[in-house]
Design an enzyme around this catalytic site. Structure first.
Site, mmCIF file in Angstrom:
data_model
loop_
_atom_site.group_PDB
_atom_site.id
_atom_site.type_symbol
_atom_site.label_atom_id
_atom_site.label_comp_id
_atom_site.label_asym_id
_atom_site.label_seq_id
_atom_site.Cartn_x
_atom_site.Cartn_y
_atom_site.Cartn_z
ATOM 1 N N ASP A 15 -1.727 -0.911 6.627
ATOM 2 C CA ASP A 15 -0.878 -1.608 5.662
ATOM 3 C C ASP A 15 -0.897 -3.097 5.956
ATOM 4 O O ASP A 15 -1.209 -3.538 7.074
ATOM 5 C CB ASP A 15 0.554 -1.077 5.737
ATOM 6 C CG ASP A 15 0.656 0.375 5.287
ATOM 7 O OD1 ASP A 15 -0.170 0.792 4.442
ATOM 8 O OD2 ASP A 15 1.550 1.088 5.780
ATOM 9 N N HIS B 63 -7.180 -0.471 3.380
ATOM 10 C CA HIS B 63 -5.768 -0.342 3.031
ATOM 11 C C HIS B 63 -5.272 1.099 3.132
ATOM 12 O O HIS B 63 -4.065 1.341 3.191
ATOM 13 C CB HIS B 63 -5.529 -0.880 1.620
ATOM 14 C CG HIS B 63 -4.183 -1.529 1.456
ATOM 15 N ND1 HIS B 63 -3.047 -1.030 2.032
ATOM 16 C CD2 HIS B 63 -3.793 -2.649 0.783
ATOM 17 C CE1 HIS B 63 -2.010 -1.789 1.724
ATOM 18 N NE2 HIS B 63 -2.443 -2.786 0.978
#
Length: 543
Positions: free
Chosen positions: A520, A516
């Site tokens: 995204d 992450h």
């Protein structure tokens, strides 16, 4: 970074320049050039070797300053490797590795015209992969007393990735094998063998024993003092290594715990308090053997407790070097990378149909059959080209986005899990990918992969569907990559068709595990959409 060199027959000419029988050399490397500072033991002469741009040139000039003689030699970085053609140095620093293309240069070496032993080369455990910190000797191809020539295989080394052949870099004779067949957990930099120039010198190394701390200091500890054999520790002049004095003072401050660099590194890795140990080295210095003895005593205590548990029959299976490193890397990945997972189902009827049309053509041309996994690799590579944000790595201060699409393919073998790489998969045809994957898988099962076969990947594909029938799973990101694709098996499902009728279609689940920090959620979803598009319309991969 400074390296202390000794025993090099290639450097004996330095004695003539310094006009002394004993001396020591400290070499300092940078990304673009390197310089060597030479000091006479009496501190009278100070010389400097600088590798410049003019290849093969060697010039000596004198500049008297404060009563000291200065000599300068100029050699190109490429010629530097020729100057020290033995290349028997264990390189842990990236900058030095880029300077010397071969990873077999000794970080700690000794030379002396007055030494008891004749001129010889100390061969250390080489750093054969970026993540390698220790290795095992699978077997020695050469025996003691054998003549060796450049390019000949000396031994087979089991690294954290594969079993790699270690080649000889210089002509001579194998005088002594320090670490024999099956030797385990040899630290990078630790001496494993000795070679000599003259056959008559072999007998002089019959009773040779390697120094206790012959391994090189780890790259992550640049402040560590230079590794020195304990037998010569007191003889070396302080001027031989300018940075060593400052480092030694800092390492002896506070509680004044004296220890070798490899001992400190081993203690830090295993959470051993140095202050609680009594060193067996000179002046109470803590050595690697002291740490190993402490760990061994702890391990014995643990085994006694385990044996005391009633009714538990068991067998202890030793972990290979590959499995230990894989376990550490996977643990670190799950602990430090914020994973999230995205799953999509793709209808693969057209994919299966295309494969059935291409394979007869492959058979006719004598090529390898194309598998569903080969089509998945091609689709993943093209999706990465379309969504390059997923073809990236987290670098702390920045995100590195790669121009090449190199796909690692997970292969399970009896030796452990391997991930050989298909380079520039987005630019290769299906037939080429199919041939490369099968050759790499075969070498992985034979445990004969070379570093170039598995290094440099930017994305990984793991398929447990075809071989094992697993419907869906989540894979662990393979650092420094930012994503890994987990492929499940294809299954038939009944779905609504036209005019109120039902039809049967084949669907395959794919789960993308993402870092992450780099990818995204919306970017990961965009990549899966592109990937699904190539699977459901596979002819677009042929355009």
């Amino acid at each position: 970074m400074a390296l202390l060199l000794r025993h090099s027959r290639k450097l004996r000419r330095v004695h003539g320049v310094l006009d002394c029988e004993r001396g020591s050399i400290a070499r300092h490397f940078s990304a673009s050039a390197c310089s060597t500072t030479l000091k006479k033991e009496d501190g009278v002469s100070n010389s400097s070797l600088e590798y410049g741009k003019k290849a093969g040139s060697l010039s000596i000039s004198q500049d008297r300053k404060s009563g000291k003689d200065t000599h300068k030699f100029k050699v190109s970085p490429q010629e530097a490797r020729g100057l020290y053609s033995s290349n028997r140095v264990l390189i842990s620093a990236t900058g030095v590795n880029s300077l010397f293309s071969c990873g077999q240069v000794v970080l700690a070496r000794h030379f002396s015209s007055a030494a008891d032993l004749p001129a010889h080369e100390e061969i250390g455990m080489p750093s054969l992969s970026p993540t390698m910190t220790e290795g095992n000797i699978a077997r020695w191809v050469k025996k003691e007393g054998d003549k060796v020539s450049p390019g000949e295989v000396l031994c087979e080394v089991e690294t954290d990735k594969a079993t790699v052949e270690m080649e000889c870099m210089e002509e001579g004779y194998l005088a002594k094998i320090v670490c024999g067949d099956g030797a385990k957990e040899i630290k990078v930099g630790e001496i494993i063998a000795i070679t000599v120039e003259e056959e008559g010198d072999i007998e002089k190394f019959k009773d040779y024993k390697a120094p206790a701390s012959s391994a090189a200091p780890a790259e992550s500890k640049p402040q560590s003092e230079s590794t020195e054999p304990k037998g010569e520790e007191k003889e070396l002049p302080k001027a031989a290594e300018p940075k060593a004095t400052k480092t030694e003072e800092s390492s002896h401050s506070g509680d004044r715990v004296f220890s070798s660099p490899i001992a400190r590194k081993l203690a830090e890795d295993n959470n051993v308090p140095l202050s609680s140990l009594k060193g067996t080295g000179p002046d109470g210095r803590i050595l690697k053997a002291d740490i190993e003895e402490y760990l061994s005593s702890e391990a014995k205590g643990t085994k006694k407790e385990a044996a005391a548990a009633p009714g538990l029959g068991h067998v202890d299976l030793p972990n290979s070097q590959i499995r230990k490193v894989t376990a550490n890397r996977l643990l670190k990945s799950k602990q430090t990378i914020p994973h999230y997972y995205l799953t999509v189902d793709s209808r693969v009827d057209e994919l299966i149909k295309l494969r059935s049309e291409l394979n007869p053509l492959q058979d006719a041309s004598g090529g390898k059959k194309i598998s569903i996994n080969d089509l998945v690799i091609k689709a993943a590579a093209l999706a990465l080209r379309k969504v390059p944000e997923c073809n990236s790595s987290w670098m702390n201060d920045f995100i590195r986005q790669y121009h090449n699409v190199n796909i690692n393919v997970a292969v399970q073998t009896e030796h452990g899990l391997f991930v050989p790489v298909v380079r520039d998969a987005d630019k290769k045809g299906l037939a080429t990918i199919a041939d490369e994957v099968k050759q790499l898988a075969l070498r992985a099962r034979d445990n004969s992969l070379k570093p170039e076969d598995y290094e440099g990947g930017t994305f990984t594909v793991s398929n447990l569907g075809g071989p094992f029938g697993i419907k869906q799973f989540c894979a662990i990101v393979n650092p420094p990559q930012a994503a890994i694709l987990a492929i499940g098996s294809a299954e038939k499902r009944v779905i609504p068709g036209t005019d109120g009728q039902f039809e049967v279609g084949s669907f395959m689940s794919a789960t993308l595990s993402c870092d992450h920090r780099v990818i995204d959620g919306a970017i990961g979803a965009e990549w899966l959409k592109a990937f699904k598009g190539y699977l459901e319309n596979p002819t677009t991969m042929l355009l």
